[in-house]
Design a protein around this motif. Structure first.
Motif, mmCIF file in Angstrom:
data_model
loop_
_atom_site.group_PDB
_atom_site.id
_atom_site.type_symbol
_atom_site.label_atom_id
_atom_site.label_comp_id
_atom_site.label_asym_id
_atom_site.label_seq_id
_atom_site.Cartn_x
_atom_site.Cartn_y
_atom_site.Cartn_z
ATOM 1 N N LYS A 91 47.851 28.758 -8.560
ATOM 2 C CA LYS A 91 46.677 29.795 -8.463
ATOM 3 C C LYS A 91 45.600 29.057 -7.727
ATOM 4 C CE LYS A 91 47.760 31.298 -13.230
ATOM 5 N NZ LYS A 91 47.458 31.222 -14.660
ATOM 6 N N ILE A 92 45.468 27.836 -7.868
ATOM 7 C CA ILE A 92 44.550 27.048 -6.805
ATOM 8 C C ILE A 92 44.857 27.237 -5.404
ATOM 9 C CG2 ILE A 92 43.329 24.929 -6.341
ATOM 10 C CD1 ILE A 92 43.594 24.034 -9.209
ATOM 11 N N ASN A 128 49.404 26.343 -12.384
ATOM 12 C CA ASN A 128 48.162 26.244 -12.318
ATOM 13 C C ASN A 128 47.884 25.816 -10.596
ATOM 14 O OD1 ASN A 128 47.253 27.133 -14.787
ATOM 15 N ND2 ASN A 128 46.842 25.329 -15.287
ATOM 16 N N PHE A 129 48.774 24.800 -10.114
ATOM 17 C CA PHE A 129 48.491 24.546 -8.742
ATOM 18 C C PHE A 129 48.567 25.938 -7.804
ATOM 19 C CE2 PHE A 129 49.666 22.911 -4.443
ATOM 20 C CZ PHE A 129 48.756 21.953 -4.464
ATOM 21 N N LYS A 187 49.341 14.989 -12.710
ATOM 22 C CA LYS A 187 48.399 16.102 -12.163
ATOM 23 C C LYS A 187 49.058 16.216 -10.691
ATOM 24 C CE LYS A 187 44.669 13.380 -12.492
ATOM 25 N NZ LYS A 187 45.547 12.266 -12.792
ATOM 26 N N GLU A 201 46.095 29.795 -3.985
ATOM 27 C CA GLU A 201 45.800 31.127 -3.573
ATOM 28 C C GLU A 201 44.295 31.238 -3.477
ATOM 29 O OE1 GLU A 201 47.669 33.166 -2.403
ATOM 30 O OE2 GLU A 201 49.685 32.255 -2.842
ATOM 31 N N LYS A 202 43.531 30.787 -4.369
ATOM 32 C CA LYS A 202 42.153 30.984 -4.260
ATOM 33 C C LYS A 202 41.697 30.004 -3.127
ATOM 34 C CE LYS A 202 41.389 31.233 -9.370
ATOM 35 N NZ LYS A 202 40.602 30.590 -10.691
ATOM 36 N N ARG A 203 42.211 28.946 -2.749
ATOM 37 C CA ARG A 203 41.550 28.145 -1.690
ATOM 38 C C ARG A 203 42.120 29.001 -0.452
ATOM 39 N NH1 ARG A 203 38.024 23.962 -0.835
ATOM 40 N NH2 ARG A 203 38.126 22.559 -2.821
ATOM 41 N N GLU A 239 41.796 19.543 -4.793
ATOM 42 C CA GLU A 239 41.932 20.134 -6.086
ATOM 43 C C GLU A 239 43.129 19.329 -6.974
ATOM 44 O OE1 GLU A 239 40.018 22.668 -7.195
ATOM 45 O OE2 GLU A 239 39.306 23.742 -5.441
ATOM 46 N N THR A 240 42.833 19.236 -8.353
ATOM 47 C CA THR A 240 43.753 18.966 -9.125
ATOM 48 C C THR A 240 44.437 20.007 -10.249
ATOM 49 O OG1 THR A 240 42.129 18.160 -10.789
ATOM 50 C CG2 THR A 240 42.634 16.628 -9.198
ATOM 51 N N ALA A 241 45.253 19.902 -10.513
ATOM 52 C CA ALA A 241 45.915 20.853 -11.501
ATOM 53 C C ALA A 241 47.039 20.260 -12.180
ATOM 54 C CB ALA A 241 46.525 22.156 -10.854
#
Length: 268
Positions: A249-250, A246-247, A32, A252-254, A239-241
């Motif tokens: 994407k996370i 996927n990282f 991860k 950008e969401k954060r 967060e983990t990805a």
């Protein structure tokens, strides 16, 4: 009789916690990426490539756009860099070397010119060391040790001397720590755990004590986290990805939720 036997076995397993451990799907055993995010608005961007020579071009392009390197990481075949808008006072450079000895030979010259280390990374048998002007991490030193016990002992000695631990990296068979005096921390602790599950529990415990993650690494099957107390404490999360796509994407969401990435790591 068979139903009764099965029921007895299930009761025993439930009492010992084996059913929960077997059925619970937790990412502790999977590869991860870990991202640490602090509350705060920024203009961060993330870039990734499989090749160091391409990353060097990316860095040059981002500098031309007025961005500085916030974080750089190598893991699972990817170089990953996070950039943020540079202040008018800052000025960055970096050095790539095959051996730490080459870094050691130039350190005093860089320090005399006012450039101080803000990030070190080791990937594909290369050291990438970021230097910056007008950073609070001045009056620097480093420690390199072959064993973890010897490294932890060196960290404790540096703390007693008034230094803060600002970055950890493992490379060339050595644990390397970068230290500085006069930084933004008012207390530190170092925690080492062999599983992400246990490290995640420790993170929450340290948050409750008023600490925040300032550096996290995965080295030789162990998670290492430096916890620091800040003068201006901010809300923090992680967060983990399972992969870099996927990282991103996370990330950008954060950002959209009002957070900025302050550190990242990768491991099992």
């Amino acid at each position: 009789m068979k139903r009764r036997l099965k029921l007895i076995i299930l009761i025993i397993l439930a009492a010992t916690g084996m059913v929960q451990a077997k059925n619970a799907r937790y990412a502790a055993s999977e590869y991860k990426y870990i991202g640490v995010f602090d509350q705060g608005r920024s203009a961060q961007v993330i870039k990734t490539t499989m090749y160091l020579n391409v990353m060097r071009k990316i860095i040059r392009t981002q500098w031309q756009k007025g961005y500085d390197i916030d974080e750089i990481k190598y893991g699972n075949g990817h170089w990953i860099a996070v950039f943020d808008k540079a202040s008018l006072q800052s000025h960055q450079t970096y050095v790539v070397a095959g051996r730490w000895e080459a870094i050691d030979n130039i350190l005093n010259a860089y320090w005399k010119e006012g450039y101080y280390i803000t990030n070190i990374e080791h990937g594909l048998a290369k050291w990438l060391v970021v230097f910056e002007k007008n950073t609070p991490f001045t009056n620097q030193a480093y420690e390199r040790r072959k064993t973890l016990d010897a490294f932890v002992s060196a960290v404790n000695k540096r703390w007693k001397m008034g230094y803060d631990l600002i970055d950890i990296e493992y490379g060339e068979g050595r644990y390397t720590g970068i230290f500085a005096k006069g930084g933004k921390y008012k207390g530190q602790a170092l925690t080492i755990r062999s599983s992400w599950y246990m490290m995640a529990k420790m993170i929450r415990q340290y948050w409750e004590k008023g600490y925040r993650i300032s550096n996290i690494e995965f080295t030789l099957g162990r998670w290492m986290a430096v916890f620091s107390k800040y003068r201006n404490e901010k809300k923090q999360g992680f967060e983990t990805a399972e992969n870099i796509e996927n990282f991103q994407k996370i990330f950008e969401k954060r950002r959209q939720a009002g957070y900025e990435l302050t550190d990242m790591a990768e491991g099992w």
